[in-house]
Structure formats: C-alpha cells, structure tokens
Motif scaffolding. Structure first.
Motif, PDB file in Angstrom:
ATOM      1  N   SER A  96      43.359  30.548  39.194  1.00  0.00           N
ATOM      2  CA  SER A  96      44.761  30.205  38.970  1.00  0.00           C
ATOM      3  C   SER A  96      45.284  30.774  37.658  1.00  0.00           C
ATOM      4  CB  SER A  96      44.941  28.681  38.978  1.00  0.00           C
ATOM      5  OG  SER A  96      44.226  28.085  37.916  1.00  0.00           O
ATOM      6  N   VAL A  97      44.383  31.191  36.770  1.00  0.00           N
ATOM      7  CA  VAL A  97      44.787  31.750  35.479  1.00  0.00           C
ATOM      8  C   VAL A  97      44.816  33.271  35.536  1.00  0.00           C
ATOM      9  CG1 VAL A  97      44.153  31.934  33.027  1.00  0.00           C
ATOM     10  CG2 VAL A  97      43.874  29.759  34.229  1.00  0.00           C
ATOM     11  N   LEU A  98      43.896  33.855  36.284  1.00  0.00           N
ATOM     12  CA  LEU A  98      43.788  35.313  36.397  1.00  0.00           C
ATOM     13  C   LEU A  98      44.178  35.712  37.809  1.00  0.00           C
ATOM     14  CD1 LEU A  98      40.305  35.523  34.668  1.00  0.00           C
ATOM     15  CD2 LEU A  98      42.534  35.894  33.595  1.00  0.00           C
ATOM     16  N   ARG A  99      45.112  36.621  37.933  1.00  0.00           N
ATOM     17  CA  ARG A  99      45.715  36.895  39.226  1.00  0.00           C
ATOM     18  C   ARG A  99      44.954  37.908  40.066  1.00  0.00           C
ATOM     19  NH1 ARG A  99      48.495  32.491  40.005  1.00  0.00           N
ATOM     20  NH2 ARG A  99      49.820  31.988  38.234  1.00  0.00           N
ATOM     21  N   ARG A 100      44.049  38.656  39.470  1.00  0.00           N
ATOM     22  CA  ARG A 100      43.335  39.674  40.240  1.00  0.00           C
ATOM     23  C   ARG A 100      41.868  39.280  40.392  1.00  0.00           C
ATOM     24  NH1 ARG A 100      45.385  43.259  36.471  1.00  0.00           N
ATOM     25  NH2 ARG A 100      43.300  44.103  36.084  1.00  0.00           N
ATOM     26  N   GLU A 101      41.327  39.578  41.548  1.00  0.00           N
ATOM     27  CA  GLU A 101      39.949  39.193  41.848  1.00  0.00           C
ATOM     28  C   GLU A 101      38.959  39.798  40.870  1.00  0.00           C
ATOM     29  OE1 GLU A 101      36.783  39.472  45.563  1.00  0.00           O
ATOM     30  OE2 GLU A 101      38.735  40.413  45.687  1.00  0.00           O
ATOM     31  N   GLU A 102      39.148  41.079  40.519  1.00  0.00           N
ATOM     32  CA  GLU A 102      38.205  41.714  39.605  1.00  0.00           C
ATOM     33  C   GLU A 102      38.239  41.062  38.223  1.00  0.00           C
ATOM     34  OE1 GLU A 102      41.896  44.382  39.897  1.00  0.00           O
ATOM     35  OE2 GLU A 102      40.574  43.245  41.241  1.00  0.00           O
ATOM     36  N   GLN A 103      39.405  40.501  37.836  1.00  0.00           N
ATOM     37  CA  GLN A 103      39.480  39.793  36.566  1.00  0.00           C
ATOM     38  C   GLN A 103      38.648  38.514  36.607  1.00  0.00           C
ATOM     39  OE1 GLN A 103      43.821  39.370  36.121  1.00  0.00           O
ATOM     40  NE2 GLN A 103      43.679  40.658  34.301  1.00  0.00           N
ATOM     41  N   VAL A 104      38.682  37.822  37.727  1.00  0.00           N
ATOM     42  CA  VAL A 104      37.896  36.592  37.854  1.00  0.00           C
ATOM     43  C   VAL A 104      36.405  36.898  37.773  1.00  0.00           C
ATOM     44  CG1 VAL A 104      37.331  34.664  39.383  1.00  0.00           C
ATOM     45  CG2 VAL A 104      39.695  35.429  39.170  1.00  0.00           C
ATOM     46  N   HIS A 105      35.974  37.979  38.408  1.00  0.00           N
ATOM     47  CA  HIS A 105      34.564  38.362  38.347  1.00  0.00           C
ATOM     48  C   HIS A 105      34.158  38.708  36.916  1.00  0.00           C
ATOM     49  CE1 HIS A 105      34.502  39.544  42.902  1.00  0.00           C
ATOM     50  NE2 HIS A 105      34.830  38.292  42.686  1.00  0.00           N
ATOM     51  N   THR A 106      35.038  39.385  36.176  1.00  0.00           N
ATOM     52  CA  THR A 106      34.766  39.666  34.769  1.00  0.00           C
ATOM     53  C   THR A 106      34.705  38.375  33.965  1.00  0.00           C
ATOM     54  OG1 THR A 106      35.880  41.812  34.930  1.00  0.00           O
ATOM     55  CG2 THR A 106      35.577  40.914  32.728  1.00  0.00           C
ATOM     56  N   ALA A 107      35.599  37.430  34.298  1.00  0.00           N
ATOM     57  CA  ALA A 107      35.601  36.144  33.600  1.00  0.00           C
ATOM     58  C   ALA A 107      34.305  35.382  33.849  1.00  0.00           C
ATOM     59  CB  ALA A 107      36.796  35.307  34.044  1.00  0.00           C
ATOM     60  N   TYR A 108      33.759  35.473  35.063  1.00  0.00           N
ATOM     61  CA  TYR A 108      32.473  34.827  35.341  1.00  0.00           C
ATOM     62  C   TYR A 108      31.377  35.390  34.431  1.00  0.00           C
ATOM     63  CZ  TYR A 108      34.256  32.714  39.683  1.00  0.00           C
ATOM     64  OH  TYR A 108      34.938  31.972  40.613  1.00  0.00           O
ATOM     65  N   ALA A 109      31.368  36.720  34.260  1.00  0.00           N
ATOM     66  CA  ALA A 109      30.375  37.339  33.381  1.00  0.00           C
ATOM     67  C   ALA A 109      30.600  36.917  31.937  1.00  0.00           C
ATOM     68  CB  ALA A 109      30.442  38.859  33.509  1.00  0.00           C
ATOM     69  N   MET A 110      31.852  36.878  31.495  1.00  0.00           N
ATOM     70  CA  MET A 110      32.158  36.456  30.136  1.00  0.00           C
ATOM     71  C   MET A 110      31.747  35.004  29.915  1.00  0.00           C
ATOM     72  SD  MET A 110      35.830  36.712  28.163  1.00  0.00           S
ATOM     73  CE  MET A 110      36.610  35.535  29.276  1.00  0.00           C
ATOM     74  N   ASP A 111      31.926  34.197  30.951  1.00  0.00           N
ATOM     75  CA  ASP A 111      31.516  32.798  30.900  1.00  0.00           C
ATOM     76  C   ASP A 111      30.005  32.687  30.697  1.00  0.00           C
ATOM     77  OD1 ASP A 111      31.274  30.095  31.185  1.00  0.00           O
ATOM     78  OD2 ASP A 111      32.131  29.972  33.172  1.00  0.00           O
ATOM     79  N   ALA A 112      29.238  33.492  31.432  1.00  0.00           N
ATOM     80  CA  ALA A 112      27.778  33.469  31.296  1.00  0.00           C
ATOM     81  C   ALA A 112      27.346  33.901  29.900  1.00  0.00           C
ATOM     82  CB  ALA A 112      27.140  34.372  32.353  1.00  0.00           C
ATOM     83  N   VAL A 113      28.040  34.908  29.350  1.00  0.00           N
ATOM     84  CA  VAL A 113      27.737  35.365  27.990  1.00  0.00           C
ATOM     85  C   VAL A 113      28.073  34.281  26.973  1.00  0.00           C
ATOM     86  CG1 VAL A 113      28.407  37.015  26.206  1.00  0.00           C
ATOM     87  CG2 VAL A 113      27.993  37.801  28.535  1.00  0.00           C
ATOM     88  N   ALA A 114      29.225  33.633  27.154  1.00  0.00           N
ATOM     89  CA  ALA A 114      29.642  32.584  26.220  1.00  0.00           C
ATOM     90  C   ALA A 114      28.641  31.438  26.194  1.00  0.00           C
ATOM     91  CB  ALA A 114      31.027  32.075  26.605  1.00  0.00           C
ATOM     92  N   GLN A 115      28.015  31.154  27.337  1.00  0.00           N
ATOM     93  CA  GLN A 115      26.992  30.107  27.364  1.00  0.00           C
ATOM     94  C   GLN A 115      25.819  30.458  26.457  1.00  0.00           C
ATOM     95  OE1 GLN A 115      25.879  28.197  31.171  1.00  0.00           O
ATOM     96  NE2 GLN A 115      27.330  29.626  32.083  1.00  0.00           N
TER      97      GLN A 115
END
Length: 419
Positions: A129-148
């Motif tokens: 709901s925050v990122l409108r493109r699918e590829e952005q969400v996939h990048t956000a998932y990776a960034m989330d894993a890194v942030a952990q």
C-alpha cells in the motif's frame, strides 16, 4: 545499487514505517542478552537466565501467529499497540520484582514474549500500500531483511550501553519503553490506520491451510536450525583460537555477510519464479556452510563465516515474496508471522542440537550441523516443488473500499503472476 533503495526510502511513509518497526522490535531483538545480564546482576545463575530466555522465546513463537491473525481480523492499531503496551508492562513487572518470587518472574517473562506485537509481519503487509510497483515491494523485502541484520547487531550494543550508563534494570525498562514508542509511531501512521486485510474465508487453520506455505515453513525450519547451530559450534572453536574476542568477530562476520548479501540481492530485479530461485539460494547457503568444517586460523575462519552468511538475507527476502504468493486471502500478516515463528523455533532447535553434537565430537562436528541442515532444507524444497509451483493467489493485501471515501478502486498488483 543505491538508487533502488533510495527510491524506496523516498516513498511517503516508508522511512517512518521501517524505522518505527525496527525500533518497536528492539525489546524482542535484545531480550535474550538483556535477560541474561539482568539475572546475572541479580545474583542468579546462568541456568536460570537461560531458562527465562527460553520461556520468552517459546512464548514469543506462540504469540506471533496468534497476534498476526488478530491483526488480519481487526486491523493493526487495535492489536499492535495494546500488545506492545502489555508486553512492556509485563517486562516492567519482571524488572521491578526481579527473580524472586520465581513464579512471578516466569509469568512476567512469558507474558512479555507472548504479547510481543507482530510488527515484522505487519510491515510486510503494509509495503504494497506504500509502494505502488511490484518490483519496489520486492526491493523493500530485501531492504527489510538487511535492516534486521543491522538491528540484531546494534541491539546488543544498546543493551550494554544502557547497562554501562545506568544498570541492568534500567536497560530492560528503557528498551521496552522505546519499543512502545516505535510501535506507536507505526500504528498512528496513515498506512497502518487505513490498512485492512482482504476478506478471508473463515477457517481454523488460517494461513496454515496453504500447502505451499506449509512447504516453505518446513524448509525454513531447517534454515533456522543451521543458523542456531553455528552460534553454538563457534564457541569451542573460539575457545581454542583466542577466546571471547574471536567469538565476537565470528558472530559479527556472520551478520556482515548477510548484510552484504541482502544488499546486493535487493539491488536488482531477478527473472524467473521465486520458488525456483529460493532452491538455488538455499543450495548456495548449504554449500557455503561446508568450508566452516576446515576450521582454519582465526582470520581465515572469520572470512569463511562472513561467506557463510552471504546467502542468508537473500533466502529470507525471497521467502517473503513466496509467503505473499501462497498466503490464503486475508491472512498475510498471520502468514508472515508464521515464517518468523518457524525460523525462531528452528534456531532454538539448532542451538539445542549443536550442544550435544559439540560435546560428543567437538567443534568439527558442530560445524557439520549447519551444512546438513541446509541440505535438508533444500531437499524439502525439492520434494515440495510441485506444491510450491502453484501459488494460492489472492494473497495481496489491499485496502478495502471502506477506506476510500470515493469508493474508487485502488490500483494493486498481483505477485501471483510475476517474480
């Protein structure tokens, strides 16, 4: 590489949600070391500290999917914030009462773990709901894993800083108070208040009725076993090669490898379906664990440990995409919470399994456990390939029309069609 991540962070609410989630999860990330230091400061034994930490971990593993289902049913603010407050109050009771009486200590720690809010799963439900493109969400998932990885590195340092500035009790109180503020920052944001899970079919199994999700959880149980066993096997190795300082470097290298791997993985778009890509990543993860059995000198071992962690964050990020593809409609927060729980349980099993193995065969056989666990994870993925190849569909989280005063259909993507 930086451009993709900057694009994510420039999106409205993205920095607030990511930061608030990480801050809100600090009590959970630091619970084990904070409990050990507090019990030691109270004059308790390490056995008692370990038992309390185990109770917290088990309660947390139970609570995450339960609270995740409640979030899917009732929304984030009505569940996340009350849960964070109850968890912090329970840990406050423990900090003020100490380890005597012992039943109260166990009950308070169990309540703190049980009511830890599922902020991790909640954030992943919010990204579409925050990122409108699918590829952005996939990048956000990776960034989330890194942030952990960053959080689990910085968290223990914050505990020791609080202890050095004040004492062990203050560390527990401050970190849990900060955690409530992080959860508050998330749930009062516009995306969290507006978010509604998609309509769901009533079923007592919830997200677990998805065969694909069950297959993924089975595989990730053994990824957790691999990670947990390394932390134990590294202890006898460090004892023979320099002591605690070497152990600290090994653990830091493991996190650094995961951070680098996750950062590189998320910087590009990957062709093909994620289920096939996950098999490759898990296979590489298992292979990279094997050189640890060489047990060279300390410097070389630190480098090998860093390499062994490189594919961990990519595996986690890829698993996030698969969860989104296979979670039954209306269960996305619960599904992500089950992944967190399974990984946590696997890590606990790994630490428990590696102990007797190390005692029987030394560090060499201890380092054989992560490679074997990675191989089993790969076998599970291979054996369930047909199940994983058939996404359940309908798992994308969308705001319902009740959140749109104009009743206009909000554009959404479907991750069931693309990787």
């Amino acid at each position: 590489m930086a451009a993709g991540y900057l694009e994510i962070l420039r999106a409205r609410h993205a920095v607030r949600l990511l930061t608030g989630t990480l801050v809100g999860r600090l009590p959970n990330a630091t619970a084990a070391i904070a409990l050990v230091l507090f019990v030691r400061g109270q004059g308790g034994t390490y056995s008692l500290a370990g038992a309390l930490a185990a109770v917290y971990g088990v309660a947390n593993a139970v609570g995450q999917p339960v609270l995740g289902r409640l979030v899917d049913l009732h929304g984030q603010p009505r569940v996340q914030l009350p849960a964070a407050v109850v968890s912090a109050l329970a840990m406050t009771v423990f900090a003020l009462s100490g380890t005597d009486p012992l039943p109260l200590a166990y009950a308070a720690v169990a309540a703190a773990g049980l009511f830890t809010p599922p902020l991790e799963g909640g954030l992943r439900a919010l990204w579409p709901s925050v990122l409108r493109r699918e590829e952005q969400v996939h990048t956000a998932y990776a960034m989330d894993a890194v942030a952990q990885e960053v959080m689990f590195t910085v968290g223990p340092l914050l505990v020791t800083l609080c202890v050095s500035l004040w004492d062990e009790r203050a560390a527990l109180l401050v970190l849990n108070a900060v955690g409530v503020l992080g959860a508050l920052s998330v749930v009062v944001s516009a995306p969290s208040r507006a978010w509604r899970s998609a309509p769901r079919e009533a079923h007592w199994l919830g997200a677990l009725r998805s065969p694909g999700l069950l297959a993924l959880l089975g595989a990730f149980l053994f990824v957790g076993v691999a990670l947990g066993s390394i932390t134990v096997a590294s202890v006898p190795y460090a004892d023979g090669h320099g002591g605690d300082a070497v152990y600290g470097w090994l653990m830091a290298a493991l996190g650094l490898g995961a951070l680098v791997g996750g950062t590189v993985y998320g910087a590009r778009q990957w062709a093909g379906v994620p289920e096939r890509r996950l098999r490759v990543l898990v296979g590489l993860l298992a292979v990279c664990y094997l050189p640890l059995m060489l047990m060279p000198g300390a410097v070389a071992m630190v480098l090998l440990t860093a390499v062994s962690g490189v594919f961990l964050a990519p595996c986690i990020a890829c698993a996030f995409i698969i969860v989104d593809r296979h979670a039954p409609r209306g269960t996305v927060t619960e599904a992500f919470s089950w992944l967190v729980t399974t990984f946590t349980v696997g890590a606990s099993v790994g630490t428990g399994l590696a102990g007797p193995v190390v005692e029987a065969g030394g560090a060499l056989w201890g380092f054989a456990v992560p490679g074997a666990a990675g191989a089993v994870s790969l076998l599970v993925l291979a054996a369930t390939g047909r199940v994983l190849a058939a996404p359940a569909g309908g798992a994308v989280v969308a705001s319902s029309s009740e959140n749109d005063p104009n009743r206009a259909a909000e554009p959404r993507f479907s991750s069931g069609d693309r990787a």
